[in-house]
Design an enzyme around this catalytic site. Structure first.
Site, PDB file in Angstrom:
ATOM      1  N   LYS A   1       0.245   4.329  -0.052  1.00  0.00           N
ATOM      2  CA  LYS A   1      -0.310   5.184   0.762  1.00  0.00           C
ATOM      3  C   LYS A   1      -0.570   7.071  -0.601  1.00  0.00           C
ATOM      4  O   LYS A   1      -0.638   6.303  -1.488  1.00  0.00           O
ATOM      5  CB  LYS A   1      -0.226   5.830   1.762  1.00  0.00           C
ATOM      6  CG  LYS A   1       0.002   4.324   2.186  1.00  0.00           C
ATOM      7  CD  LYS A   1      -0.070   4.702   4.148  1.00  0.00           C
ATOM      8  CE  LYS A   1       0.101   3.118   5.045  1.00  0.00           C
ATOM      9  NZ  LYS A   1      -0.294   3.504   6.339  1.00  0.00           N
TER      10      LYS A   1
ATOM     11  N   ASN B   1       1.329  -1.572   0.280  1.00  0.00           N
ATOM     12  CA  ASN B   1      -0.269   0.112   0.076  1.00  0.00           C
ATOM     13  C   ASN B   1       1.018   1.862   0.010  1.00  0.00           C
ATOM     14  O   ASN B   1       1.422   1.758   1.394  1.00  0.00           O
ATOM     15  CB  ASN B   1      -0.734  -0.289   1.662  1.00  0.00           C
ATOM     16  CG  ASN B   1      -1.798   1.061   1.557  1.00  0.00           C
ATOM     17  OD1 ASN B   1      -1.840   1.880   0.545  1.00  0.00           O
ATOM     18  ND2 ASN B   1      -2.474   1.133   3.047  1.00  0.00           N
TER      19      ASN B   1
ATOM     20  N   GLU C   1      -6.798   4.296   7.795  1.00  0.00           N
ATOM     21  CA  GLU C   1      -6.415   6.155   7.315  1.00  0.00           C
ATOM     22  C   GLU C   1      -7.907   6.698   6.761  1.00  0.00           C
ATOM     23  O   GLU C   1      -8.160   7.891   6.910  1.00  0.00           O
ATOM     24  CB  GLU C   1      -4.648   6.702   6.358  1.00  0.00           C
ATOM     25  CG  GLU C   1      -4.191   6.115   8.012  1.00  0.00           C
ATOM     26  CD  GLU C   1      -3.058   5.733   6.841  1.00  0.00           C
ATOM     27  OE1 GLU C   1      -2.937   4.930   6.060  1.00  0.00           O
ATOM     28  OE2 GLU C   1      -2.313   5.413   8.083  1.00  0.00           O
TER      29      GLU C   1
ATOM     30  N   GLU D   1      -5.438  -4.766  11.003  1.00  0.00           N
ATOM     31  CA  GLU D   1      -4.616  -3.674  10.827  1.00  0.00           C
ATOM     32  C   GLU D   1      -4.717  -2.926  11.757  1.00  0.00           C
ATOM     33  O   GLU D   1      -5.193  -1.878  11.859  1.00  0.00           O
ATOM     34  CB  GLU D   1      -4.475  -2.617  10.269  1.00  0.00           C
ATOM     35  CG  GLU D   1      -4.268  -3.395   8.761  1.00  0.00           C
ATOM     36  CD  GLU D   1      -3.211  -2.326   7.139  1.00  0.00           C
ATOM     37  OE1 GLU D   1      -2.230  -2.685   6.960  1.00  0.00           O
ATOM     38  OE2 GLU D   1      -3.830  -1.407   6.990  1.00  0.00           O
TER      39      GLU D   1
ATOM     40  N   GLY E   1       2.295   2.276  10.576  1.00  0.00           N
ATOM     41  CA  GLY E   1       3.464   3.744  10.737  1.00  0.00           C
ATOM     42  C   GLY E   1       4.082   3.720  11.893  1.00  0.00           C
ATOM     43  O   GLY E   1       5.129   4.937  12.420  1.00  0.00           O
TER      44      GLY E   1
ATOM     45  N   SER F   1       3.464  -2.456  10.365  1.00  0.00           N
ATOM     46  CA  SER F   1       4.900  -2.242  10.149  1.00  0.00           C
ATOM     47  C   SER F   1       5.436  -3.117  10.199  1.00  0.00           C
ATOM     48  O   SER F   1       6.425  -3.710  10.794  1.00  0.00           O
ATOM     49  CB  SER F   1       5.015  -1.377  11.665  1.00  0.00           C
ATOM     50  OG  SER F   1       4.761  -0.349  11.903  1.00  0.00           O
TER      51      SER F   1
ATOM     52  N   HIS G   1      -9.004   0.936   4.794  1.00  0.00           N
ATOM     53  CA  HIS G   1      -8.103   1.808   5.594  1.00  0.00           C
ATOM     54  C   HIS G   1      -8.679   1.976   6.849  1.00  0.00           C
ATOM     55  O   HIS G   1      -9.135   3.517   6.594  1.00  0.00           O
ATOM     56  CB  HIS G   1      -7.124   2.522   4.863  1.00  0.00           C
ATOM     57  CG  HIS G   1      -5.475   2.102   5.226  1.00  0.00           C
ATOM     58  ND1 HIS G   1      -5.378   3.170   5.781  1.00  0.00           N
ATOM     59  CD2 HIS G   1      -4.912   0.911   4.989  1.00  0.00           C
ATOM     60  CE1 HIS G   1      -4.031   3.255   6.354  1.00  0.00           C
ATOM     61  NE2 HIS G   1      -4.248   2.088   6.407  1.00  0.00           N
TER      62      HIS G   1
HETATM   63  P1  PGA Z   1       3.010   0.621   7.535  1.00  0.00           P
HETATM   64  O1  PGA Z   1       1.053   0.454   7.226  1.00  0.00           O
HETATM   65  O2  PGA Z   1       3.151  -1.231   7.546  1.00  0.00           O
HETATM   66  O3  PGA Z   1       3.497   1.434   7.060  1.00  0.00           O
HETATM   67  O4  PGA Z   1       2.557   0.255   9.315  1.00  0.00           O
HETATM   68  C1  PGA Z   1       0.061  -0.451   6.939  1.00  0.00           C
HETATM   69  C2  PGA Z   1      -1.216  -0.508   6.188  1.00  0.00           C
HETATM   70  O5  PGA Z   1      -1.416   0.801   6.970  1.00  0.00           O
HETATM   71  O6  PGA Z   1      -1.395  -0.758   5.671  1.00  0.00           O
END
Ligand code: PGA
Length: 249
Positions: free
Chosen positions: A11, A9, A99, A167, A173, A213, A97
């Site tokens: 983003k 992803n 976010e 997640e 992140g 992460s 997601h």
């Molecule tokens: P990350 O993001 O690996 O940077 O923690 C995962 C995600 O939001 O899909």
């Protein structure tokens, strides 16, 4: 269980130069490796979909969108439909997601409508769920996950064409990852919900990804957890070497 799915992803990252370079690097690695490993998927930002599709050529890497609108077209400024994603070469769409849920106030009903739109356009939806740090501290992790799964799943899932991504919001992140025991508990719970909703065969065939992460250094431990059928990778998917190391785990 089908092949493991390793999804990147990107983003809101990547301009034409960096996006094409990353896609080409991954395409070359995938072509050299041939079939047999994990299924690979990258989800670049929407403006790069056509160029990245071209950069991937016939390499065995699928393309996905990061979101889609519930409607196929219409007066929805700034949005992108599942049909448009399919037109750009996508076979997957991430929906719900954290976010999107956080930044855009998307609730389970909207996420469900988006997942259904993805299915209607021929895409496989990747429905994301996960608790916040406060919810986990309060002992509500499993009930939050359950509410999100039951509220966000499409009403009808033809041929088990569905992926769920667990997640934990506090792990995204942040460099923090859930303990394998907690991942096992969450994924086991999600599996039970899927089997309850779709039946033993279809519910067992849905891939449940872990995200938050995931890095080359922790991928082996996380991917070995029962009911973890792949990973949704954010930050580490922006480096070809790291994404490839996770995929090759
Ligand atoms: P990350 O993001 O690996 O940077 O923690 C995962 C995600 O939001 O899909």
């Amino acid at each position: 269980m089908g092949r493991r799915l390793i999804a990147g992803n990107w983003k809101m990252n990547g301009l034409r130069g960096t996006g094409v370079a990353l896609a080409k690097d991954l395409a070359a690695r995938a072509q050299a490796a041939g079939e047999g490993g994990a299924e690979l998927l990258i989800c670049p930002p929407a403006q790069l979909l056509f160029t990245v599709a071209e950069a991937l050529g016939n390499a065995p890497i699928a393309l996905g969108g990061q979101d889609c609108h519930p409607a196929p077209s219409g007066a929805h400024t700034g949005d992108i439909s599942a049909e448009m994603l399919a037109d750009a070469g996508c076979s997957y769409a991430i929906v719900g997601h954290s976010e999107r849920r956080g930044d855009h106030g998307e609730g389970d009903g909207v996420v469900k409508a988006k997942a259904e739109a993805a299915l209607a356009a021929g895409l496989t939806p990747i429905v994301c769920v996960g608790e916040t740090a406060d919810q986990r501290r309060a002992g509500q992790a499993l009930s939050v996950i359950e509410t999100q799964v039951l509220g966000s799943l499409p009403a009808d899932v033809p041929g088990a064409r569905l992926v769920v991504a667990y997640e934990p919001v506090w792990a995204i992140g942040t460099g923090l990852t859930a303990e394998p025991a907690d991942v096992e508990e969450a994924h086991g719970h999600i599996r039970g919900l899927l089997v309850g909703r779709l039946g033993t065969e279809a519910g067992g065939a849905v891939r449940v990804l872990y995200g938050g992460s995931v890095k080359p250094g922790n991928a082996a431990e996380l991917l070995a957890v029962p009911n973890v059928d792949g990973a949704l990778v954010g930050g580490a998917s922006l480096k070809a070497q790291d994404f490839w190391a996770i995929a090759a785990t």
